[in-house]
Design a protein around this motif. Structure first.
Motif, PDB file in Angstrom:
ATOM      1  N   SER A 127       0.836  -1.210   0.000  1.00  8.48           N
ATOM      2  CA  SER A 127       0.000   0.000   0.000  1.00  8.48           C
ATOM      3  C   SER A 127       0.866   1.253   0.000  1.00  8.48           C
ATOM      4  O   SER A 127       0.577   2.229  -0.696  1.00  8.48           O
ATOM      5  CB  SER A 127      -0.935  -0.002   1.215  1.00  8.48           C
ATOM      6  OG  SER A 127      -1.866  -1.046   1.130  1.00  8.48           O
ATOM      7  N   ARG A 128       1.954   1.222   0.770  1.00  6.69           N
ATOM      8  CA  ARG A 128       2.843   2.382   0.816  1.00  6.69           C
ATOM      9  C   ARG A 128       3.526   2.579  -0.542  1.00  6.69           C
ATOM     10  O   ARG A 128       3.649   3.708  -1.029  1.00  6.69           O
ATOM     11  CB  ARG A 128       3.895   2.192   1.908  1.00  6.69           C
ATOM     12  CG  ARG A 128       4.686   3.459   2.232  1.00  6.69           C
ATOM     13  CD  ARG A 128       5.721   3.196   3.303  1.00  6.69           C
ATOM     14  NE  ARG A 128       5.108   2.563   4.456  1.00  6.69           N
ATOM     15  CZ  ARG A 128       5.640   1.547   5.115  1.00  6.69           C
ATOM     16  NH1 ARG A 128       6.797   1.049   4.746  1.00  6.69           N
ATOM     17  NH2 ARG A 128       5.021   1.033   6.154  1.00  6.69           N
ATOM     18  N   SER A 129       3.941   1.484  -1.167  1.00  9.64           N
ATOM     19  CA  SER A 129       4.591   1.580  -2.487  1.00  9.64           C
ATOM     20  C   SER A 129       3.624   2.090  -3.546  1.00  9.64           C
ATOM     21  O   SER A 129       4.013   2.858  -4.434  1.00  9.64           O
ATOM     22  CB  SER A 129       5.137   0.207  -2.897  1.00  9.64           C
ATOM     23  OG  SER A 129       6.109  -0.249  -1.972  1.00  9.64           O
ATOM     24  N   LEU A 130       2.355   1.683  -3.462  1.00  9.51           N
ATOM     25  CA  LEU A 130       1.347   2.192  -4.390  1.00  9.51           C
ATOM     26  C   LEU A 130       1.144   3.692  -4.183  1.00  9.51           C
ATOM     27  O   LEU A 130       0.991   4.447  -5.146  1.00  9.51           O
ATOM     28  CB  LEU A 130       0.024   1.444  -4.199  1.00  9.51           C
ATOM     29  CG  LEU A 130      -0.024  -0.006  -4.699  1.00  9.51           C
ATOM     30  CD1 LEU A 130      -1.283  -0.696  -4.218  1.00  9.51           C
ATOM     31  CD2 LEU A 130       0.050  -0.056  -6.220  1.00  9.51           C
ATOM     32  N   ASN A 133      -1.756   6.774   2.631  1.00  6.96           N
ATOM     33  CA  ASN A 133      -1.638   8.207   2.904  1.00  6.96           C
ATOM     34  C   ASN A 133      -0.326   8.559   3.602  1.00  6.96           C
ATOM     35  O   ASN A 133       0.156   9.684   3.487  1.00  6.96           O
ATOM     36  CB  ASN A 133      -2.840   8.682   3.719  1.00  6.96           C
ATOM     37  CG  ASN A 133      -4.096   8.771   2.874  1.00  6.96           C
ATOM     38  OD1 ASN A 133      -4.248   9.673   2.071  1.00  6.96           O
ATOM     39  ND2 ASN A 133      -4.987   7.803   3.029  1.00  6.96           N
ATOM     40  N   PHE A 134       0.255   7.576   4.281  1.00  5.46           N
ATOM     41  CA  PHE A 134       1.600   7.776   4.828  1.00  5.46           C
ATOM     42  C   PHE A 134       2.599   7.899   3.680  1.00  5.46           C
ATOM     43  O   PHE A 134       3.457   8.779   3.669  1.00  5.46           O
ATOM     44  CB  PHE A 134       1.967   6.613   5.750  1.00  5.46           C
ATOM     45  CG  PHE A 134       3.349   6.725   6.341  1.00  5.46           C
ATOM     46  CD1 PHE A 134       3.657   7.722   7.241  1.00  5.46           C
ATOM     47  CD2 PHE A 134       4.331   5.811   5.987  1.00  5.46           C
ATOM     48  CE1 PHE A 134       4.935   7.816   7.791  1.00  5.46           C
ATOM     49  CE2 PHE A 134       5.605   5.895   6.522  1.00  5.46           C
ATOM     50  CZ  PHE A 134       5.905   6.902   7.430  1.00  5.46           C
ATOM     51  N   VAL A 166      -2.776   0.995  13.195  1.00  5.07           N
ATOM     52  CA  VAL A 166      -2.211   2.250  12.707  1.00  5.07           C
ATOM     53  C   VAL A 166      -0.690   2.221  12.807  1.00  5.07           C
ATOM     54  O   VAL A 166       0.022   2.596  11.870  1.00  5.07           O
ATOM     55  CB  VAL A 166      -2.775   3.452  13.491  1.00  5.07           C
ATOM     56  CG1 VAL A 166      -2.009   4.729  13.147  1.00  5.07           C
ATOM     57  CG2 VAL A 166      -4.250   3.644  13.182  1.00  5.07           C
ATOM     58  N   LEU A 167      -0.186   1.758  13.923  1.00  4.82           N
ATOM     59  CA  LEU A 167       1.267   1.700  14.116  1.00  4.82           C
ATOM     60  C   LEU A 167       1.920   0.788  13.083  1.00  4.82           C
ATOM     61  O   LEU A 167       2.978   1.096  12.536  1.00  4.82           O
ATOM     62  CB  LEU A 167       1.585   1.222  15.536  1.00  4.82           C
ATOM     63  CG  LEU A 167       1.188   2.166  16.678  1.00  4.82           C
ATOM     64  CD1 LEU A 167       1.352   1.483  18.026  1.00  4.82           C
ATOM     65  CD2 LEU A 167       1.998   3.450  16.637  1.00  4.82           C
ATOM     66  N   GLN A 168       1.286  -0.348  12.793  1.00  6.25           N
ATOM     67  CA  GLN A 168       1.820  -1.268  11.791  1.00  6.25           C
ATOM     68  C   GLN A 168       1.816  -0.635  10.404  1.00  6.25           C
ATOM     69  O   GLN A 168       2.770  -0.778   9.638  1.00  6.25           O
ATOM     70  CB  GLN A 168       1.000  -2.557  11.774  1.00  6.25           C
ATOM     71  CG  GLN A 168       1.200  -3.422  13.015  1.00  6.25           C
ATOM     72  CD  GLN A 168       0.179  -4.518  13.120  1.00  6.25           C
ATOM     73  OE1 GLN A 168      -0.723  -4.627  12.297  1.00  6.25           O
ATOM     74  NE2 GLN A 168       0.279  -5.347  14.146  1.00  6.25           N
ATOM     75  N   ALA A 169       0.729   0.066  10.068  1.00  9.52           N
ATOM     76  CA  ALA A 169       0.629   0.701   8.754  1.00  9.52           C
ATOM     77  C   ALA A 169       1.700   1.763   8.552  1.00  9.52           C
ATOM     78  O   ALA A 169       2.148   2.005   7.434  1.00  9.52           O
ATOM     79  CB  ALA A 169      -0.752   1.325   8.587  1.00  9.52           C
ATOM     80  N   LEU A 170       2.139   2.381   9.647  1.00  4.59           N
ATOM     81  CA  LEU A 170       3.173   3.409   9.566  1.00  4.59           C
ATOM     82  C   LEU A 170       4.580   2.831   9.628  1.00  4.59           C
ATOM     83  O   LEU A 170       5.558   3.566   9.661  1.00  4.59           O
ATOM     84  CB  LEU A 170       2.994   4.420  10.705  1.00  4.59           C
ATOM     85  CG  LEU A 170       1.703   5.231  10.672  1.00  4.59           C
ATOM     86  CD1 LEU A 170       1.545   6.038  11.947  1.00  4.59           C
ATOM     87  CD2 LEU A 170       1.679   6.150   9.469  1.00  4.59           C
ATOM     88  N   GLY A 171       4.661   1.500   9.673  1.00  3.25           N
ATOM     89  CA  GLY A 171       5.969   0.867   9.761  1.00  3.25           C
ATOM     90  C   GLY A 171       6.507   0.812  11.178  1.00  3.25           C
ATOM     91  O   GLY A 171       7.663   0.448  11.396  1.00  3.25           O
ATOM     92  N   LYS A 172       5.674   1.138  12.164  1.00  2.00           N
ATOM     93  CA  LYS A 172       6.106   1.115  13.568  1.00  2.00           C
ATOM     94  C   LYS A 172       5.693  -0.216  14.203  1.00  2.00           C
ATOM     95  O   LYS A 172       4.960  -0.262  15.201  1.00  2.00           O
ATOM     96  CB  LYS A 172       5.500   2.303  14.314  1.00  2.00           C
ATOM     97  CG  LYS A 172       5.861   3.654  13.717  1.00  2.00           C
ATOM     98  CD  LYS A 172       5.227   4.789  14.486  1.00  2.00           C
ATOM     99  CE  LYS A 172       5.437   6.117  13.780  1.00  2.00           C
ATOM    100  NZ  LYS A 172       6.844   6.505  13.697  1.00  2.00           N
ATOM    101  N   GLY A 173       6.159  -1.300  13.573  1.00  3.77           N
ATOM    102  CA  GLY A 173       5.772  -2.625  14.021  1.00  3.77           C
ATOM    103  C   GLY A 173       6.249  -2.953  15.421  1.00  3.77           C
ATOM    104  O   GLY A 173       5.566  -3.654  16.172  1.00  3.77           O
ATOM    105  N   VAL A 174       7.404  -2.440  15.813  1.00  2.88           N
ATOM    106  CA  VAL A 174       7.933  -2.728  17.156  1.00  2.88           C
ATOM    107  C   VAL A 174       7.042  -2.112  18.225  1.00  2.88           C
ATOM    108  O   VAL A 174       6.741  -2.745  19.245  1.00  2.88           O
ATOM    109  CB  VAL A 174       9.381  -2.212  17.287  1.00  2.88           C
ATOM    110  CG1 VAL A 174       9.873  -2.369  18.729  1.00  2.88           C
ATOM    111  CG2 VAL A 174      10.302  -2.959  16.335  1.00  2.88           C
TER     112      VAL A 174
END
Length: 476
Positions: free
Chosen positions: A81-84, A307-308, A382-390
């Motif tokens: 989704s981020r790459s799109l 959107n990120f 939301v955190l996962q979608a922003l790449g904040k998986g930790v």
């Protein structure tokens, strides 16, 4: 690659309507999926209570299998989704290849687990020979043919990542309906098929998963042109790292739920096998009512990730806000239903009088836990979608391990199984407090980012105007 309106609407359509439009197909599909799990247990309960207990003891292993798929899916969802959103064709292609490669690796890991861990796991959980036999027979089938499950996790996420949740609904529903049809046929023996008992429930499950995987692959090939399907044994390291960065913490989170379930079952079986059966029923009922928050979770992840990537923080916040509103309103009605009708629900599972009295209390208390958990669930997405998986992983660790398990073992000392159920809502309240910390940090970060962006724009415009004025004066 053509970026059509299916993906671009993530960055332009009004969030309130977009979130509903994307989540409703996922909710309906997940509802069918979870209803077949409930029906699975209802059919197995007709065999006897020990078969139902075996199914409950098997649940943590099934959660562990799902954790591998869910971890991959979360990473795939966020990265694609981020790459799109960034209009990065090469990154999308690389992520697709890496995703299919990871599905194969996950299946091999499940096979190893079957041969190494299955029998020791059940021997640790129970000494009852009949329960042991039921549990091993069921899980052997589920693990041996789990390739369908892994493929469906991956290809379904390709559909979700591009906003094609209606196609995802078709895929998931095909798996669920197949399972629902085959359950009574294979468990009790119908239309000339032998009665396979709990093993039949396992075969119904895996056949459904394979059908769902085939449907999902075909939908991607013919309906999802934004995702170029190709297979490789040597995926790009960068693509693997991007998926695993988000996916590995997500898998660990789901894995912790599995470990937590194993330990809770170990505590409950010390009281009775009925307590374990009740806990298994509660989890399945909870999964049915949590389809709305989970469906919104699935729809919200690609919206936030897109959107990120497109640098639109305001829309990220709106997605979370509307997700909370929709989820909490629905869950308020769900909790009210569970508080009023717990015994009627238990009767569906052929409950004895002893199970009715013990189970009604459990359902009522765990319903409150379910309501409180919505905030942490959506914030984690939301955190996962922003790449904040930790950060998302740490939130789950707090809820499932740091708070819940110590409370369960502490309340065990009362020798009252009814007291143990209170550990769940208390742990969720404490987990929500941890979530508030990440919530504040997340919104502060974006507010600062947006302010800096606005402050950078104003001087640039002023400088341009000043340059134009000076040029005009020079010409004059």
């Amino acid at each position: 690659m053509k970026y059509n309106r299916d993906s671009e609407k993530m960055g332009t359509a009004p969030i309130s309507g977009l979130l509903l439009k994307l989540s409703i197909p996922s909710i309906l599909a997940a509802l069918v999926n979870n209803l077949y799990n409930v029906v699975d247990s209802i059919f197995v309960a007709q065999l006897n209570e020990k078969a139902l207990t075996a199914l409950s003891l098997a649940a943590p292993i099934q959660i562990l299998i799902a954790a591998l798929g869910a971890g991959m899916a979360t990473g795939i969802n966020a990265v694609i989704s981020r790459s799109l959103g960034e209009k990065n064709d090469d990154a999308v292609k690389a992520a697709v290849k890496a995703s299919i490669f990871l599905a194969g690796c996950s299946y091999l890991l499940i096979l190893i687990m079957q041969f190494v861990l299955l029998r020791p796991f059940f021997a640790w959980q129970t000494k009852d020979v009949e329960i042991l036999k039921y549990g091993i027979a069921y899980l052997q089938v589920c693990m041996l043919f789990s390739f369908g499950c892994m493929l469906q996790w991956v290809f379904d996420r390709f559909l979700i990542s591009t906003g094609k949740t209606s196609c995802f609904m078709v895929s998931l529903a095909s798996a669920s309906i197949t399972n629902l049809i085959l359950d009574p046929i294979l468990i009790f023996g119908r239309f000339g098929f032998p009665a396979l008992g709990i093993t039949g429930a396992g075969y119904a499950t895996v056949i459904g998963q394979i059908v769902g995987a085939v449907v999902s692959i075909l939908l991607n090939v013919y309906k999802n042109k934004e995702i170029p399907i190709s297979v490789t044994w040597k995926p790009e390291k960068k693509a693997l790292a991007g998926i695993l960065k988000v996916g590995f913490p997500a898998a660990l989170m789901h894995g912790m739920t599995s470990v937590s379930g194993m330990l809770i079952n170990a505590v409950l079986i010390g009281f009775s096998s009925t307590a374990v059966a009740i806990y298994g029923i509660c989890l399945k009922i909870q999964n049915v009512f949590m389809v709305v928050p989970h469906g919104i979770d699935l729809a919200m992840t690609p919206i936030v990730a897109y959107n990120f990537g497109a640098k639109k923080p305001k829309r990220e916040k709106q997605a979370f806000g509307w997700g909370m509103i929709y989820s909490m309103v629905f869950m308020a009605f769900a909790v009210l239903f569970l508080e009023i009708f717990p015994q009627k629900i238990l009767l569906l599972f052929n409950a004895s009088q002893h199970m009715l009295s013990m189970g009604a209390t459990a359902i009522r208390i765990l319903a409150l836990s379910m309501f409180i958990s919505v905030y942490s669930l959506l914030l984690g997405a939301v955190l996962q979608a922003l790449g904040k998986g930790v950060s998302s992983m740490l939130l789950t660790i707090a809820r499932q391990m740091i708070f819940l398990l110590p409370l369960v073992f502490l309340f065990k000392m009362t020798n009252q199984v009814s007291v143990i159920w209170f550990a769940f809502p208390i742990a969720e309240i404490l987990g929500a407090l941890v979530g508030l910390y990440y919530h504040k940090k997340y919104f502060s970060f974006h507010a600062t980012t947006q302010l800096v962006s606005e402050q950078k724009k104003e001087p640039d415009i002023a400088e341009i105007n000043h340059f134009i004025n000076r040029t005009n004066k020079a010409k004059g």
